[in-house]
Each structure stands twice: as structure tokens, then as C-alpha cells.
Scaffold this motif. Structure first.
Motif, short mmCIF file in Angstrom:
data_model
loop_
_atom_site.label_atom_id
_atom_site.label_comp_id
_atom_site.label_asym_id
_atom_site.label_seq_id
_atom_site.Cartn_x
_atom_site.Cartn_y
_atom_site.Cartn_z
N CYS A 1 0.86 -1.18 0.00
CA CYS A 1 0.00 0.00 0.00
C CYS A 1 0.90 1.23 0.00
O CYS A 1 1.83 1.34 0.81
CB CYS A 1 -0.89 -0.02 1.24
SG CYS A 1 -1.82 1.51 1.46
N CYS B 1 0.22 3.26 3.58
CA CYS B 1 0.58 2.77 4.92
C CYS B 1 1.57 1.62 4.88
O CYS B 1 2.07 1.18 5.92
CB CYS B 1 -0.66 2.35 5.70
SG CYS B 1 -1.33 0.76 5.15
N CYS C 1 -4.14 -0.36 0.17
CA CYS C 1 -4.95 -1.37 0.87
C CYS C 1 -6.38 -0.86 0.93
O CYS C 1 -6.64 0.35 0.82
CB CYS C 1 -4.38 -1.66 2.25
SG CYS C 1 -4.59 -0.32 3.43
N CYS D 1 -7.15 2.06 3.42
CA CYS D 1 -6.63 3.37 2.99
C CYS D 1 -7.45 3.89 1.81
O CYS D 1 -7.77 5.09 1.75
CB CYS D 1 -5.17 3.28 2.59
SG CYS D 1 -4.05 3.15 4.00
ZN LIG Z 1 -2.88 1.25 3.48
#
Ligand SMILES: [Zn+2]
Length: 185
Positions: A94, A97, A126, A129
Motif C-alpha cells: 500500500c 501505509c 490497501c 486506505c
Molecule cells: Zn494502506
């Protein structure tokens, strides 16, 4: 993100005519049946062999562990824009994050604001997010991708692919693979 390779299936590593793997991720491997077929069709050279011999009424041969194509396959200069290649460019992480779970495709500039579905506007994100970012611009919600999305070369993707060696590598393959990571015996 490890590709499962079963050593018992005696796969052959497939090299291009320049002795580089056709692909690093997933690693270019053929089943022994396909490798034998390509040998019989005279499409490949046998570079290295297993000790295992197969017999048929008319011939016997050692199973190839490494083969190289007789004619060079020119790699595409510009990799195709696919979900897999975007994830590979972003190393299956991701871009907000770093999570490797639940990856989705995020438009940095949301489509609703005119963002396009292109290399320079799409990143791996992800699901949480992606949901959090929603239809906002990065500055509005202070979520900026780690790396600015870009159009990768085949070389970039190969390099990233090398970060994901399969669970098993036969010793005869090692001369043709240059992994960054230290491997277990
Ligand atoms: Zn993420």
C-alpha cells in the motif's frame, strides 16, 4: 507474495536466448513435460539437467533443469498497464501505509475529479486506505503516496520482481538468477 514451486515436479528454468530468465516474477518455469516437448520441437537448448532420467520405448533423456530459447524473445519496451504490473511497480505494498494485505487500485486524483486510469495516477492501496481516502485529493486529506506514481520500464519491473524469489530454487538455476536476498539452503 511468494510463488509456490514444487521441487518434486522438476520444473525447468526458462531463459531467453541471452541466458536471462524470461521473467523474474513470477519466475519463468515450465513443467518437465513442457520442457521435453520444447526440446523435441527444437525450440530450446538444454543448459543444465537433473539426474532424473525419463525413458520411452524410443529414447531416454535426463530431465532439463535449465533451458534457453533458440530464438530471442524481445521483451516489450513498455510494460502493459495491468493491475498486476501496478502492484509489482509498487512492490505489493500500500502506497499510503505499507500494508501488504487487501491491495486495491487507488486513483491518486479521484476519477470523480477527472483523474485518469494511467500509470501516473494509479497506485496500490490497501482497502482501508482506499476507503479512507475516498474521493478526496491527497492534499485535502493529507494522504500522499510514498512514491510518485510513474510509468515503469520492463527493467524496473524485473528489478522489483527479484525481490520476490519463489519458495524453492534449484542449485542449477543460481548461475542465471541474481537475487538480492540471502537464501536459505
Ligand atoms: Zn494502506
Amino acid at each position: 507474495m511468494t510463488v509456490n514451486v514444487s521441487p518434486e515436479s522438476l520444473p525447468a528454468l526458462v531463459l531467453n536466448a541471452d541466458y536471462r530468465p524470461l521473467s523474474y516474477y513470477p519466475l519463468s518455469l515450465w513443467s518437465w513435460q513442457d520442457a521435453i516437448k520444447a526440446v523435441c520441437l527444437d525450440r530450446v537448448n538444454i543448459v543444465s539437467e537433473y539426474d532424473r532420467v525419463i525413458h520411452s520405448p524410443s529414447f531416454e533423456m535426463k530431465l532439463p533443469s535449465v533451458v534457453s530459447l533458440k530464438s530471442y524473445v524481445k521483451p516489450a519496451r513498455h510494460p502493459a498497464f495491468t493491475r498486476f504490473n501496478v502492484f509489482l511497480r509498487d512492490r505489493f505494498q500500500c502506497q499510503y501505509c505499507g500494508s501488504r494485505e487487501d491491495l486495491t487500485f487507488d486513483h491518486v486524483i479521484p476519477r470523480s475529479l477527472g483523474g485518469r486510469t494511467t500509470w501516473d495516477n494509479v497506485v496500490a492501496a490497501c482497502a482501508p486506505c482506499n476507503l479512507k481516502k475516498g474521493n478526496k485529493l491527497p492534499a485535502q486529506i493529507n494522504m500522499h503516496p510514498w512514491q510518485k506514481p510513474f510509468h515503469p520500464t520492463v527493467h524496473d519491473l524485473h528489478n522489483n520482481g527479484r525481490a520476490f524469489p519463489p519458495n524453492y530454487l534449484h542449485e542449477s538455476w543460481m548461475d542465471y538468477l541474481y537475487w538480492d536476498t540471502e537464501l536459505e539452503p
